[in-house]
Design an enzyme around this catalytic site. Structure first.
Site, mmCIF file in Angstrom:
data_model
loop_
_atom_site.group_PDB
_atom_site.id
_atom_site.type_symbol
_atom_site.label_atom_id
_atom_site.label_comp_id
_atom_site.label_asym_id
_atom_site.label_seq_id
_atom_site.Cartn_x
_atom_site.Cartn_y
_atom_site.Cartn_z
ATOM 1 N N VAL A 15 3.391 -0.965 4.371
ATOM 2 C CA VAL A 15 2.750 0.318 4.644
ATOM 3 C C VAL A 15 3.803 1.413 4.558
ATOM 4 C CG1 VAL A 15 1.400 1.665 6.282
ATOM 5 C CG2 VAL A 15 1.069 -0.814 6.146
ATOM 6 N N THR A 35 0.850 -1.191 0.000
ATOM 7 C CA THR A 35 0.000 0.000 0.000
ATOM 8 C C THR A 35 0.890 1.247 0.000
ATOM 9 O OG1 THR A 35 -0.119 0.304 2.404
ATOM 10 C CG2 THR A 35 -1.666 -1.261 1.429
ATOM 11 N N VAL A 59 7.969 -1.716 6.330
ATOM 12 C CA VAL A 59 7.886 -0.261 6.261
ATOM 13 C C VAL A 59 8.408 0.208 4.912
ATOM 14 C CG1 VAL A 59 8.568 1.925 7.304
ATOM 15 C CG2 VAL A 59 8.201 -0.082 8.753
ATOM 16 N N LYS A 60 7.551 0.896 4.161
ATOM 17 C CA LYS A 60 7.947 1.457 2.866
ATOM 18 C C LYS A 60 8.427 2.892 3.056
ATOM 19 C CE LYS A 60 5.538 0.814 -0.833
ATOM 20 N NZ LYS A 60 4.389 0.824 -1.784
ATOM 21 N N ILE A 61 9.567 3.196 2.446
ATOM 22 C CA ILE A 61 10.163 4.520 2.581
ATOM 23 C C ILE A 61 10.688 4.957 1.214
ATOM 24 C CG2 ILE A 61 11.952 5.876 3.713
ATOM 25 C CD1 ILE A 61 11.921 3.955 6.024
#
Length: 232
Positions: A73, A41, A101-103
């Site tokens: 996310v 997402t 964790v998307k960064i």
């Protein structure tokens, strides 16, 4: 794209197929299914689904109930310290390893992701556009580096050539980082990036049916079932 002189790499048994959406109605048409490793997402997908950051706990809980192994996310801030604070809250939504964790792969994002990876948190560096960014993701211990094939092509780039270079950098690094190719808009695009050796893709739910539901297979099944009933 592979040809007779340059055959495609052998398929990897640890290939990850993910669904790229925050729309629970659309995702429910695909889940649960053992082929699906996870769901990816981002804030844009949340907005399209009519969700806010406050809805993330319910979204993550629902997807894990549908037996996905990981939910990805994305942080919604731009400074390293703020990213780390937000990531701490995201990680608390699931058991260790279930929340990725998307960064974005910015200067600040690379610093935040490196710290999270050092702690053992799985990280996806997203919005990767250049081969060196994939290498940096591997150097910093990321689980995934996510380029956007469709967006690259929209910008006039040879997206497949860029992704091939990224994959070569990852293979040369010997790191476990996977290329997670996103912005895939057709079955052929999926096959093209798989042929390049990418170890993960994330697709819209509508594309899932194109990959797994093949009419000739269904037709053969109908013949088998008819023959089985004829013996009754």
């Amino acid at each position: 794209m592979a040809d007779l002189l340059h055959p495609a790499p052998a398929p990897r048994p640890d290939f990850h197929l993910c669904l790229d959406s925050a729309d629970l109605d659309a995702l429910r048409t695909c889940l649960p299914h053992p082929l699906v490793h996870g769901v990816t997402t981002n804030p844009t997908l949340l907005r399209r689904a009519g969700l806010r950051q406050a809805d993330l706990p319910r979204l993550v809980e629902t997807l894990l109930d549908w037996r996905v192994r990981q939910v990805q996310v994305q942080v919604s801030c731009a400074q390293t310290d703020e990213m780390l604070r937000e990531a701490d809250g995201l990680i608390a939504l699931a058991d260790p390893g279930q929340l990725v964790v998307k960064i974005p792969a910015t200067r600040e994002g690379l610093a935040a992701g490196a710290e999270l990876a050092r702690r053992g948190v799985p990280v996806t560096f997203t919005a990767v556009w250049a081969p060196e960014q994939a290498l940096f993701a591997a150097m910093l211990g990321a689980a995934y580096a996510a380029p956007y094939l469709g967006r690259m092509q929209d910008a006039g780039l040879d997206g497949l050539a860029q992704i091939a270079q990224m994959q070569a950098r990852l293979e040369g690094s010997a790191a476990p980082t996977r290329l997670l190719v996103a912005s895939l808009r057709s079955r052929q695009a999926c096959l093209d990036v798989i042929a390049l050796g990418a170890r993960a893709i994330t697709i819209p739910p509508a594309l899932f049916a194109e990959l797994i539901d093949h009419e000739p297979t269904r037709a053969a099944e109908r013949v088998f079932l008819a023959d089985a009933r004829a013996d009754d």
